[in-house]
Motif scaffolding. Structure first.
Motif, PDB file in Angstrom:
ATOM      1  N   ALA A  56      44.456  24.132   6.953  1.00 13.86           N
ATOM      2  CA  ALA A  56      44.023  23.365   6.144  1.00 13.86           C
ATOM      3  C   ALA A  56      42.974  21.932   6.984  1.00 13.86           C
ATOM      4  CB  ALA A  56      45.150  22.929   5.609  1.00 13.86           C
ATOM      5  N   GLU A  57      42.817  22.154   8.282  1.00 13.97           N
ATOM      6  CA  GLU A  57      42.770  20.575   8.515  1.00 13.97           C
ATOM      7  C   GLU A  57      41.004  20.753   8.953  1.00 13.97           C
ATOM      8  OE1 GLU A  57      44.702  22.725  11.698  1.00 13.97           O
ATOM      9  OE2 GLU A  57      45.770  21.657  10.456  1.00 13.97           O
ATOM     10  N   LYS A  58      40.871  22.249   8.614  1.00 12.48           N
ATOM     11  CA  LYS A  58      39.238  22.645   9.223  1.00 12.48           C
ATOM     12  C   LYS A  58      38.349  22.436   7.804  1.00 12.48           C
ATOM     13  CE  LYS A  58      40.573  25.066  13.022  1.00 12.48           C
ATOM     14  NZ  LYS A  58      40.643  26.033  13.983  1.00 12.48           N
ATOM     15  N   ILE A  59      39.101  22.980   6.882  1.00 10.90           N
ATOM     16  CA  ILE A  59      38.634  22.479   5.196  1.00 10.90           C
ATOM     17  C   ILE A  59      38.599  21.809   4.752  1.00 10.90           C
ATOM     18  CG2 ILE A  59      38.719  23.763   3.168  1.00 10.90           C
ATOM     19  CD1 ILE A  59      40.481  26.848   4.799  1.00 10.90           C
ATOM     20  N   PRO A  60      37.661  21.209   4.886  1.00  5.26           N
ATOM     21  CA  PRO A  60      37.087  19.680   3.546  1.00  5.26           C
ATOM     22  C   PRO A  60      38.289  19.553   2.716  1.00  5.26           C
ATOM     23  CG  PRO A  60      35.665  20.382   4.715  1.00  5.26           C
ATOM     24  CD  PRO A  60      36.344  21.710   4.742  1.00  5.26           C
ATOM     25  N   PHE A  61      38.369  20.482   1.395  1.00  5.74           N
ATOM     26  CA  PHE A  61      38.557  20.826  -0.132  1.00  5.74           C
ATOM     27  C   PHE A  61      40.486  20.395   0.551  1.00  5.74           C
ATOM     28  CE2 PHE A  61      37.710  24.559  -0.073  1.00  5.74           C
ATOM     29  CZ  PHE A  61      38.763  24.920  -0.429  1.00  5.74           C
ATOM     30  N   MET A  62      40.922  21.498   1.414  1.00 10.22           N
ATOM     31  CA  MET A  62      42.203  21.622   1.864  1.00 10.22           C
ATOM     32  C   MET A  62      43.173  20.618   1.904  1.00 10.22           C
ATOM     33  SD  MET A  62      42.552  25.314   2.318  1.00 10.22           S
ATOM     34  CE  MET A  62      44.354  25.626   1.343  1.00 10.22           C
ATOM     35  N   LEU A  63      42.499  19.770   3.057  1.00 13.82           N
ATOM     36  CA  LEU A  63      42.440  18.822   3.611  1.00 13.82           C
ATOM     37  C   LEU A  63      42.569  17.403   2.793  1.00 13.82           C
ATOM     38  CD1 LEU A  63      43.471  17.404   6.419  1.00 13.82           C
ATOM     39  CD2 LEU A  63      40.476  16.721   6.445  1.00 13.82           C
TER      40      LEU A  63
END
Length: 88
Positions: A56-63
């Motif tokens: 999650a921390e590597k995917i901007p919209f999920m963050l």
């Protein structure tokens, strides 16, 4: 003391002229696309939660979604589970 007579009641049967028979339409099996969509929702929800935990921390919209990721993942799985109620 004399014993009283026991009255026997006749078993009640409903008159046949007042009953209207209800025809039940026989439902066939579900369409294969319905089953695929149902399983797809459940697997997509599971994949959403797994990706949320792993990356999650590597995917901007999920963050940006933060805790809403859990709501999205569980909602997708619940939609799939609700679809199982109409599966034949």
């Amino acid at each position: 003391m004399p014993k009283s007579k026991v009255r026997k009641k006749a078993v009640y049967t409903a008159p046949t002229d007042r009953r209207t028979p209800v025809k039940v339409k026989a439902a066939g099996p579900s369409h294969p696309v319905y089953v695929a969509v149902m399983l797809g929702f459940m697997l997509l929800g599971l994949a959403w939660l797994v990706v949320n935990y792993i990356a999650a921390e590597k995917i901007p919209f999920m963050l940006e979604l933060g805790a809403w990721n859990f709501a999205i993942g569980f909602a997708l799985m619940i939609i799939g589970l609700l679809m199982t109620m109409r599966w034949r």
